[in-house]
Scaffold this motif. Structure first.
Motif, PDB file in Angstrom:
ATOM      1  N   UNK A 476     -10.571   3.035  -4.108  1.00 16.83           N
ATOM      2  CA  UNK A 476      -9.942   1.740  -4.491  1.00 16.83           C
ATOM      3  C   UNK A 476      -8.905   2.024  -5.924  1.00 16.83           C
ATOM      4  N   UNK A 477      -9.611   2.951  -6.879  1.00 21.02           N
ATOM      5  CA  UNK A 477      -8.859   3.142  -7.903  1.00 21.02           C
ATOM      6  C   UNK A 477      -7.476   3.942  -7.642  1.00 21.02           C
ATOM      7  N   UNK A 478      -7.500   4.877  -6.864  1.00 14.80           N
ATOM      8  CA  UNK A 478      -6.485   5.738  -6.223  1.00 14.80           C
ATOM      9  C   UNK A 478      -5.411   4.695  -5.582  1.00 14.80           C
ATOM     10  N   UNK A 479      -5.872   4.012  -4.858  1.00 15.60           N
ATOM     11  CA  UNK A 479      -4.913   2.831  -4.223  1.00 15.60           C
ATOM     12  C   UNK A 479      -4.543   1.647  -5.116  1.00 15.60           C
ATOM     13  N   UNK A 480      -4.588   1.639  -6.346  1.00 22.56           N
ATOM     14  CA  UNK A 480      -4.211   0.564  -7.426  1.00 22.56           C
ATOM     15  C   UNK A 480      -2.615   0.657  -7.488  1.00 22.56           C
ATOM     16  N   UNK A 481      -2.254  -0.429  -7.952  1.00 21.87           N
ATOM     17  CA  UNK A 481      -0.624  -0.436  -8.199  1.00 21.87           C
ATOM     18  C   UNK A 481      -0.513   0.654  -9.245  1.00 21.87           C
ATOM     19  N   UNK A 482      -1.173   0.673 -10.284  1.00 21.96           N
ATOM     20  CA  UNK A 482      -0.898   1.809 -11.310  1.00 21.96           C
ATOM     21  C   UNK A 482      -0.812   3.116 -10.755  1.00 21.96           C
ATOM     22  N   UNK A 483      -1.730   3.453  -9.956  1.00 26.95           N
ATOM     23  CA  UNK A 483      -1.874   4.617  -9.295  1.00 26.95           C
ATOM     24  C   UNK A 483      -0.655   4.892  -8.274  1.00 26.95           C
ATOM     25  N   UNK A 484      -0.368   4.087  -7.524  1.00 30.37           N
ATOM     26  CA  UNK A 484       0.781   3.909  -6.485  1.00 30.37           C
ATOM     27  C   UNK A 484       2.153   4.404  -7.439  1.00 30.37           C
ATOM     28  N   UNK A 485       2.295   3.994  -8.266  1.00 34.51           N
ATOM     29  CA  UNK A 485       3.431   4.170  -9.174  1.00 34.51           C
ATOM     30  C   UNK A 485       3.524   5.725  -9.532  1.00 34.51           C
ATOM     31  N   UNK A 486       2.209   6.221  -9.907  1.00 35.48           N
ATOM     32  CA  UNK A 486       2.172   7.692 -10.351  1.00 35.48           C
ATOM     33  C   UNK A 486       2.753   8.625  -8.901  1.00 35.48           C
ATOM     34  N   UNK A 487       2.059   8.255  -7.700  1.00 27.57           N
ATOM     35  CA  UNK A 487       2.437   8.948  -6.508  1.00 27.57           C
ATOM     36  C   UNK A 487       3.968   8.888  -6.412  1.00 27.57           C
ATOM     37  N   UNK A 488       4.650   7.766  -6.542  1.00 26.56           N
ATOM     38  CA  UNK A 488       6.147   7.883  -6.317  1.00 26.56           C
ATOM     39  C   UNK A 488       6.700   8.634  -7.425  1.00 26.56           C
ATOM     40  N   UNK A 489       6.264   8.583  -8.617  1.00 25.54           N
ATOM     41  CA  UNK A 489       6.892   9.344  -9.712  1.00 25.54           C
ATOM     42  C   UNK A 489       6.757  10.589  -9.415  1.00 25.54           C
ATOM     43  N   UNK A 490       5.792  11.261  -8.709  1.00 28.31           N
ATOM     44  CA  UNK A 490       5.496  12.700  -8.297  1.00 28.31           C
ATOM     45  C   UNK A 490       6.217  13.028  -7.059  1.00 28.31           C
ATOM     46  N   UNK A 491       6.797  12.263  -6.622  1.00 28.54           N
ATOM     47  CA  UNK A 491       7.656  12.771  -5.279  1.00 28.54           C
ATOM     48  C   UNK A 491       6.916  12.139  -4.004  1.00 28.54           C
ATOM     49  N   UNK A 492       6.076  11.429  -3.967  1.00 30.97           N
ATOM     50  CA  UNK A 492       5.313  11.340  -2.851  1.00 30.97           C
ATOM     51  C   UNK A 492       5.668   9.733  -2.174  1.00 30.97           C
ATOM     52  N   UNK A 493       5.672   9.300  -0.935  1.00 30.39           N
ATOM     53  CA  UNK A 493       5.706   7.977  -0.419  1.00 30.39           C
ATOM     54  C   UNK A 493       4.631   7.380   0.017  1.00 30.39           C
ATOM     55  N   UNK A 494       4.233   6.087  -0.491  1.00 31.81           N
ATOM     56  CA  UNK A 494       3.140   5.393  -0.200  1.00 31.81           C
ATOM     57  C   UNK A 494       2.936   4.725   1.128  1.00 31.81           C
ATOM     58  N   UNK A 495       2.265   5.055   1.931  1.00 30.55           N
ATOM     59  CA  UNK A 495       2.197   4.318   3.400  1.00 30.55           C
ATOM     60  C   UNK A 495       1.134   3.547   3.706  1.00 30.55           C
ATOM     61  N   UNK A 496      -0.174   3.548   3.128  1.00 34.81           N
ATOM     62  CA  UNK A 496      -1.292   2.598   3.377  1.00 34.81           C
ATOM     63  C   UNK A 496      -1.198   1.453   2.997  1.00 34.81           C
ATOM     64  N   UNK A 497      -1.343   0.400   3.947  1.00 39.12           N
ATOM     65  CA  UNK A 497      -1.302  -0.839   3.830  1.00 39.12           C
ATOM     66  C   UNK A 497      -2.435  -1.376   3.184  1.00 39.12           C
ATOM     67  N   UNK A 498      -2.466  -2.636   2.312  1.00 36.78           N
ATOM     68  CA  UNK A 498      -3.624  -3.128   1.547  1.00 36.78           C
ATOM     69  C   UNK A 498      -4.735  -3.483   2.310  1.00 36.78           C
ATOM     70  N   UNK A 499      -4.692  -4.028   3.419  1.00 37.87           N
ATOM     71  CA  UNK A 499      -5.962  -4.495   4.384  1.00 37.87           C
ATOM     72  C   UNK A 499      -6.646  -3.169   4.924  1.00 37.87           C
ATOM     73  N   UNK A 500      -5.983  -2.017   4.867  1.00 39.86           N
ATOM     74  CA  UNK A 500      -6.575  -0.737   5.080  1.00 39.86           C
ATOM     75  C   UNK A 500      -7.562  -0.077   4.149  1.00 39.86           C
ATOM     76  N   UNK A 501      -7.412  -0.459   3.027  1.00 41.81           N
ATOM     77  CA  UNK A 501      -8.251  -0.137   1.944  1.00 41.81           C
ATOM     78  C   UNK A 501      -9.744  -0.279   2.087  1.00 41.81           C
ATOM     79  N   UNK A 502     -10.411   0.402   1.867  1.00 39.22           N
ATOM     80  CA  UNK A 502     -12.143   0.335   2.053  1.00 39.22           C
ATOM     81  C   UNK A 502     -12.897   1.283   1.201  1.00 39.22           C
TER      82      UNK A 502
END
Length: 502
Positions: A476-502
């Protein structure tokens, strides 16, 4: 007594409880434990009083840390958390209150504990006369309920019977509303009422009462969980006690004995150690997030970054981490028996990396076949990047032309970047994320028209993990908004929907 008067009295009771609760909060925040550490302040639903008192006694004996608990109706406690901005933990009778609190930014982590089923409580000698909802609605039966405005059980009964179209009849037959579920049970014991809706676990402390299960109430199940209050000044200590409450060999023993329904959960550890295997390309995207998680939770995360082919070989040889974050779905599939429920988190594209300014004028995969060019790629057996590269070459019809120019195959993209920067390679096929920190020295050329050149990164928790809930909170921490911004800055594209986080 008519219904408007009942509701007015109920409101007065709620106001009185809120004032009392607030007074308790102020007192708690000014008190310290005998060992100098401030007490951990918990707002706890009245329905959990018996079990929580036993857990508090054992925890204080084991760790010499005082726990101050304010009991009350769930809605009243939620209002106290909102108004006071104080306290460390919130444990309502139903997790819907935690979700409300989380939407308002009042709660951070949520740790699941147990389930409770709504039943009809009746005195033991009267049980044979109460077998159906029609029996409860009889004019000769006095029905009391917990208020839907204050208590979780009252709200749950109202929602369940509204969906079945039976709420109006039940509401009309109710002679009184109480602030808490324990008050409902007490009314039946002393004869002030004949029946009432309560949680099955509550009856454990009322030997003169028995439960009658009705099919109309089967969907009425409360999920008990504890949340860490966002304003807590000691979140690590709060999480320590929350983990103790929800551990299968600590707090859940008490919950089991009190009739709650429990399943799964972590084994207790004062400082849990979590092991995580992750593909090397994910390191820059998750390393800071994991370090922050360790500090807040007071846990240790032993992470191993490497090519996914190497990680899979280690797992097949007997090393079983608590969680696995693969570079591509193919390398999750190879250990499906350990990780049966992966979720796809992000994606990363293969690109052609060249020195800044592109001195060899490379524009496509075909250009990598030029005579004399030195090309680096990932190792097909050791990492997802190498496996996907070979698929991309085959799909593009250039494998036989390019492979004679391949001078090095490595288990990670970082090694290729280093060799490009030192001038020992002219070009490399690697992930876009590998170039994220080397933009000053390298250019990235997109590979177009080949679908398999995109890798998808799945996450999964080991089905045999001793700490599945801790691993889930890390995710859940890896899926946080702050973490998703890091993924984007490192060249990744986020694809997990919020209702899939468990």
């Amino acid at each position: 007594m008519n219904r408007p008067l009942l509701w007015m009295l109920g409101s007065i009771v709620v106001l009185g409880l809120l004032i009392t609760t607030m007074a308790g909060v102020n007192f708690s925040s000014q008190t310290t434990s005998t060992d100098g550490q401030p007490p951990i302040v918990l707002y706890c639903a009245a329905s959990n009083r018996a079990v929580m008192e036993a857990i508090r006694e054992r925890y204080e004996d084991e760790y010499a840390r005082e726990i101050q608990i304010q009991y009350g109706p769930s809605q009243t406690l939620l209002s106290s958390v909102d108004v006071s901005g104080a306290g460390d933990l919130f444990l309502p009778a139903d997790d819907s209150y935690l979700k409300l609190a989380q939407q308002k930014g009042l709660i951070r982590e949520i740790l699941p504990i147990a389930d409770m089923q709504v039943v009809v409580a009746v005195r033991r000698q009267d049980a044979e006369n109460i077998q159906s909802l029609d029996d409860i609605l009889s004019d000769s039966v006095k029905l009391v309920q917990a208020s839907p405005e204050t208590a979780a059980v009252g709200k749950l009964v109202q929602q369940t019977l509204q969906q079945s179209g039976q709420w109006d009849d039940v509401s009309a037959a109710t002679v009184a509303y109480r602030a808490t579920v324990t008050e409902v049970a007490s009314d039946i014991v002393v004869g002030a009422a004949d029946v009432g809706f309560v949680y099955d676990a509550v009856l454990h402390t009322y030997p003169d009462l028995v439960a009658v299960e009705l099919p109309e109430l089967k969907p009425a199940v409360s999920r008990v969980a504890v949340g860490v209050i966002d304003q807590s000044k000691q979140p690590t200590a709060a999480l320590h006690f929350a983990r103790y409450v929800s551990a299968k060999d600590r707090g859940l023993i008490q919950y089991d004995q009190q009739g709650f329904q429990t399943a799964g959960h972590d084994v207790w550890a004062d400082v849990p150690e979590l092991s995580v295997f992750a593909g090397s390309m994910l390191r820059p995207a998750i390393e800071d997030t994991i370090a922050a998680f360790e500090e807040r939770e007071g846990v240790t995360v032993n992470r191993v970054y490497n090519g996914c082919g190497i990680l899979v070989a280690q797992m097949q040889a007997g090393q079983h981490p608590d969680a696995y974050f693969a570079c591509d779905q193919e390398f999750m599939n190879q250990v499906h028996d350990l990780f049966p429920q992966p979720v796809q988190v992000s994606q990363n594209e293969l690109v052609i990396l060249v020195q800044k300014g592109n001195p060899h004028n490379i524009a496509s995969l075909k250009n990598l076949a030029r005579e004399g060019l030195r090309v680096g790629i990932g190792h097909e057996k050791q990492c997802a990047m190498g496996w996907i590269t070979q698929n991309t070459f085959r799909e593009g019809g250039v494998q036989e032309e390019i492979m004679p120019n391949v001078t090095v195959q490595t288990p990670t993209g970082d090694m290729l970047v280093n060799q490009l920067q030192t001038g020992s390679l002219d070009a490399a096929v690697a992930y876009l994320s590998n170039a994220a920190g080397a933009g000053e020295f390298l250019d990235a050329i997109q590979i177009t028209g080949i679908e398999c050149s995109t890798a998808v990164q799945p996450w999964a928790v080991n089905k045999e993990s001793s700490h599945p809930e801790t691993a889930s909170r890390l995710f859940q921490k890896i899926c946080s908004t702050e973490s998703q911004e890091i993924f984007a800055a490192e060249g990744f594209r986020w694809r997990l929907e919020s209702d899939e986080i468990r």
